[in-house]
Every structure is written in structure tokens, then in C-alpha cells.
Design an enzyme around this catalytic site. Structure first.
Site, PDB file in Angstrom:
ATOM      1  N   HIS A  70      -6.641  -7.022  -0.818  1.00 23.19           N
ATOM      2  CA  HIS A  70      -6.815  -5.582  -1.034  1.00 23.19           C
ATOM      3  C   HIS A  70      -5.961  -5.109  -2.204  1.00 23.19           C
ATOM      4  O   HIS A  70      -4.866  -5.634  -2.422  1.00 23.19           O
ATOM      5  CB  HIS A  70      -6.451  -4.825   0.249  1.00 23.19           C
ATOM      6  CG  HIS A  70      -7.207  -5.309   1.441  1.00 23.19           C
ATOM      7  ND1 HIS A  70      -6.671  -6.221   2.332  1.00 23.19           N
ATOM      8  CD2 HIS A  70      -8.471  -5.062   1.849  1.00 23.19           C
ATOM      9  CE1 HIS A  70      -7.587  -6.500   3.263  1.00 23.19           C
ATOM     10  NE2 HIS A  70      -8.684  -5.823   2.988  1.00 23.19           N
ATOM     11  N   TYR A  84      -4.398 -12.440   8.089  1.00 20.17           N
ATOM     12  CA  TYR A  84      -4.573 -12.056   9.496  1.00 20.17           C
ATOM     13  C   TYR A  84      -5.213 -13.126  10.361  1.00 20.17           C
ATOM     14  O   TYR A  84      -5.417 -12.908  11.547  1.00 20.17           O
ATOM     15  CB  TYR A  84      -5.359 -10.733   9.553  1.00 20.17           C
ATOM     16  CG  TYR A  84      -4.654  -9.677   8.739  1.00 20.17           C
ATOM     17  CD1 TYR A  84      -3.572  -8.988   9.287  1.00 20.17           C
ATOM     18  CD2 TYR A  84      -4.990  -9.440   7.410  1.00 20.17           C
ATOM     19  CE1 TYR A  84      -2.865  -8.069   8.531  1.00 20.17           C
ATOM     20  CE2 TYR A  84      -4.287  -8.519   6.645  1.00 20.17           C
ATOM     21  CZ  TYR A  84      -3.236  -7.841   7.212  1.00 20.17           C
ATOM     22  OH  TYR A  84      -2.516  -6.945   6.464  1.00 20.17           O
ATOM     23  N   HIS A 118       0.816  -1.230   0.000  1.00 19.47           N
ATOM     24  CA  HIS A 118       0.000   0.000   0.000  1.00 19.47           C
ATOM     25  C   HIS A 118       0.847   1.277   0.000  1.00 19.47           C
ATOM     26  O   HIS A 118       0.295   2.375   0.030  1.00 19.47           O
ATOM     27  CB  HIS A 118      -0.928   0.018   1.218  1.00 19.47           C
ATOM     28  CG  HIS A 118      -1.995  -1.044   1.189  1.00 19.47           C
ATOM     29  ND1 HIS A 118      -2.834  -1.237   0.114  1.00 19.47           N
ATOM     30  CD2 HIS A 118      -2.361  -1.984   2.111  1.00 19.47           C
ATOM     31  CE1 HIS A 118      -3.663  -2.236   0.367  1.00 19.47           C
ATOM     32  NE2 HIS A 118      -3.391  -2.721   1.566  1.00 19.47           N
ATOM     33  N   ASP A 173      -3.142 -10.364  -2.778  1.00 11.39           N
ATOM     34  CA  ASP A 173      -3.685  -9.928  -1.486  1.00 11.39           C
ATOM     35  C   ASP A 173      -5.150  -9.531  -1.702  1.00 11.39           C
ATOM     36  O   ASP A 173      -5.537  -9.096  -2.790  1.00 11.39           O
ATOM     37  CB  ASP A 173      -2.871  -8.729  -0.979  1.00 11.39           C
ATOM     38  CG  ASP A 173      -3.255  -8.296   0.423  1.00 11.39           C
ATOM     39  OD1 ASP A 173      -2.562  -8.680   1.371  1.00 11.39           O
ATOM     40  OD2 ASP A 173      -4.271  -7.565   0.570  1.00 11.39           O
ATOM     41  N   ASP A 212      -5.165 -12.958   2.784  1.00  7.21           N
ATOM     42  CA  ASP A 212      -6.363 -12.461   3.478  1.00  7.21           C
ATOM     43  C   ASP A 212      -7.636 -12.585   2.647  1.00  7.21           C
ATOM     44  O   ASP A 212      -8.708 -12.183   3.096  1.00  7.21           O
ATOM     45  CB  ASP A 212      -6.166 -11.017   3.978  1.00  7.21           C
ATOM     46  CG  ASP A 212      -5.514 -10.109   2.963  1.00  7.21           C
ATOM     47  OD1 ASP A 212      -5.264 -10.547   1.826  1.00  7.21           O
ATOM     48  OD2 ASP A 212      -5.272  -8.938   3.315  1.00  7.21           O
TER      49      ASP A 212
HETATM   50 ZN   LIG Z   1      -4.742  -7.153   2.458  1.00  2.04          ZN
END
Ligand SMILES: [Zn+2]
Length: 343
Positions: free
Chosen positions: A203, A323, A165, A201, A284
Site C-alpha cells: 500500500h 498479514y 500511513h 509495502d 503484503d
Molecule cells: Zn500494506
């Protein structure tokens, strides 16, 4: 069969303690136990651990603004010396471009205003070991890239904090330095272009996308939950950002194995023909993960590994999110197994 994995105990020193979300201090989810759980699963399956080789800042500064690196290096020391009421560095004002009419904002005199020059959210806190861990993660990723540049077919960087990110000069999303981007940039002069990054991922890999936007020498593909459905990073990660060097495949919340694997296959096709591949491995998207609404099984992580491994190009795998401490190890092992099996 598993690839060699690079590991540094220094990556455990980052203890974010909390994340400030909608103004509330909540328990952190990007915790050292994540990395320990992955390492335990790798060792149990007989993977070979490799120590990181220290690298100077040249590869880091090839992707990041020196001012961001200097801020991260000094932020905790300055903050703790200022005796502020928060035990972690957290921004309270943000240097948005319009605020200064497009002129570069001043470096604030107040230590407590400085994070707002470089942070884009309030959930990415800096504490006593954050810089050391983030910089160690860069060395872990660069060492994995070195292994692949020197002939290994696959190498895995078992690092944290994650990085995808982070843009050239802004940190956020529980990330400080973009390990994946640094690895990709370090491969370029050694393997030639293009290098491809496939980010699975849950995201959007917004930092990596921004870093290589419009360059063409690093192709970026990301498979992630649709930010338009209300998910981080909210402001981007849409199909409208796609061009010949960037592919976003946003997925509806609730997407399971079939939809996710079809998206991974699209990303793999996009990366075909690259001289080397960097996989930004977040796990995740798994059904049990608390941070995303995707519903992917461990078997499909193995299949994703086989799809990406089927490209038959040298591959560096860099750990991003994931996570659920109970399953993170098996999810990573399944993916790496699939990647190596395909070779
Ligand atoms: Zn993520």
C-alpha cells in the site's frame, strides 16, 4: 547472512481486537502474532537480537504534531474512564477542514468526539496497550537507526504496529506513529542529506510522503497497488504526485514478479546517491497475502533485497505490513538475506 534485529516485547501489547470497515466490526489483521512469526524465522536463521534503547520524544516530535502524540498517549485512559459502549477508541465524527471554514477545530469536550480530530479512518482502533506498543516501535526503529549511524551496514527494526500511513497529525491505516519517518529523520543530522525512504509495502506510504513533501532532504519512493484501482489509501499514491523528491510507482492488481521487481528497481534508482536508506518493508505484496492483490513470490523478495542492497548505502529496514502468518517470516528473512548478500 542476516542483519541484527531490534525487538521489544512491548510491541506485542497492542491488541486492536477489530477494525471497523464499511461500518462493520471485523476481526483485526494487524495482530501480535505477525511480529512473533517474523522473530521466530529470524532466530531460526541465526540472526542476533538486540534490545531497544529508550529514546526521548525529540525524534518523534521532529515528525509528529505534539497534539497527536499527546492524544495517543492519553486516548485509552480517557476512553476507558468514560465508560463508553465500545471496548476500543473509535471515531464517529471527523474534523474535516471545511467544517470549520479552515479555522482550527475546537478540542471537543466529549471524549468520544476527540478521536475525530486525529483519526482519518474507522479501522484503526486504540486499546489498552496501543500507546505503549506504538511508542516501543519508535524506540525499536530509532535503535536500528542508531546501529546504522554507528557503522552497521544493515539493521532491522522488527516492530509493530506499523507506521507508514501516519501523517504529521493524523493516524490511520492500522498505524499510529510513523516509525519509518522517525528513523529517516533521526539519520539526517548524523549521515547528512539526502536520506532516502523506499517503501515496498503493498500500500502507498502516504504518511511518509506527506511528512517529507517539499523538503528535499528526505527522498520518498513507494511501490504499491494502484489506489485508482480501488485500494487503500484511495485518495493518493498516484504518479501525478511525483516530483524530484517523491516517486510513486502504482501497479495494477495482479502484478507479479517481473512488474514488481521493475518497480523496485525504479525506486532503487531514485534512491541512488542518498547518504542512507530506510526500507519500509511491508511483505503484503506477496501472492498469499489477504490484504493486497499483488502476486509476488518469496524469491522476488530476495531479489528486491539484492536490488536495494546493491545501492551499497547504510540501510535501516523497518517492518510495515504483511498479514499472511504462514509466510510472513520467510518473506522478511528472504528480503534481509538479499540485502546483506548484495553488500
Ligand atoms: Zn500494506
Amino acid at each position: 547472512m542476516l542483519p541484527p534485529f531490534v525487538w521489544s516485547d512491548v510491541c506485542l501489547r497492542h491488541e486492536p481486537a477489530a477494525e471497523v470497515w464499511v461500518g462493520v466490526r471485523m476481526p483485526a489483521t494487524e495482530v501480535p502474532a505477525r511480529a512473533l512469526a517474523i522473530r521466530k524465522a529470524l532466530v531460526a536463521d541465526g540472526a542476533t537480537e538486540v534490545a531497544p534503547v529508550p529514546h526521548d520524544d525529540s525524534a518523534l516530535l521532529a515528525v509528529h504534531d505534539p497534539a497527536l502524540v499527546e492524544f495517543l498517549r492519553t486516548a485509552w485512559g480517557e476512553w476507558s474512564a468514560a465508560s463508553l459502549p465500545s471496548d476500543r477508541v473509535v471515531p464517529y465524527v471527523f474534523a474535516r477542514g471545511e467544517l470549520t471554514g479552515g479555522r482550527p477545530p475546537a478540542l471537543p469536550t466529549a471524549v468520544w468526539a476527540r478521536p475525530g480530530l486525529f483519526a482519518y479512518d474507522t479501522m484503526t482502533l486504540i486499546g489498552p496497550g496501543t500507546w505503549e506498543a506504538a511508542r516501543a516501535a519508535v524506540d525499536v526503529a530509532l535503535t536500528a537507526a542508531d546501529l546504522v549511524a554507528d557503522g552497521a551496514r544493515v539493521a532491522y527494526a522488527c516492530c509493530r504496529p506499523p507506521g507508514h500511513h501516519v501523517t504529521r497529525s493524523l493516524y490511520g491505516g492500522s498505524c499510529y506513529l510513523n516509525n519509518t519517518a522517525v528513523a529517516a529523520a533521526s539519520l539526517l543530522p548524523r549521515v547528512g542529506d539526502p536520506v532516502a525512504v523506499v517503501d515496498i509495502d503493498a500500500h502507498h506510504g502516504n504518511g511518509t510522503q506527506e511528512l517529507f513533501l517539499g523538503r528535499g532532504d528526505v527522498l520518498t519512493a513507494s511501490v504499491h497497488v494502484d489506489p485508482g484501482a480501488g485500494w487503500f489509501p484511495h485518495f493518493l499514491g498516484f504518479e501525478s504526485e511525483n516530483d524530484e523528491a517523491n516517486l510513486n510507482v502504482p501497479l495494477a492488481p495482479g502484478t507479479g514478479d517481473d512488474g514488481w521487481l521493475a518497480a523496485v528497481a525504479r525506486a532503487a534508482e531514485f534512491a541512488a546517491g542518498a547518504r542512507a536508506l530506510v526500507v519500509a518493508l511491508g511483505v503484503d505484496a506477496a501472492a498469499g497475502d489477504p490484504e493486497s492483490p499483488l502476486q509476488v513470490t518469496a524469491a522476488s523478495y530476495g531479489e528486491a533485497g539484492r536490488i536495494l542492497g546493491g545501492l551499497g548505502i547504510p540501510t535501516v529496514v523497518v517492518q510495515e505490513g504483511g498479514y499472511d502468518l504462514a509466510t510472513i517470516g520467510e518473506l522478511v528473512v528472504a528480503t534481509l538475506d538479499g540485502l546483506c548478500e548484495a553488500g
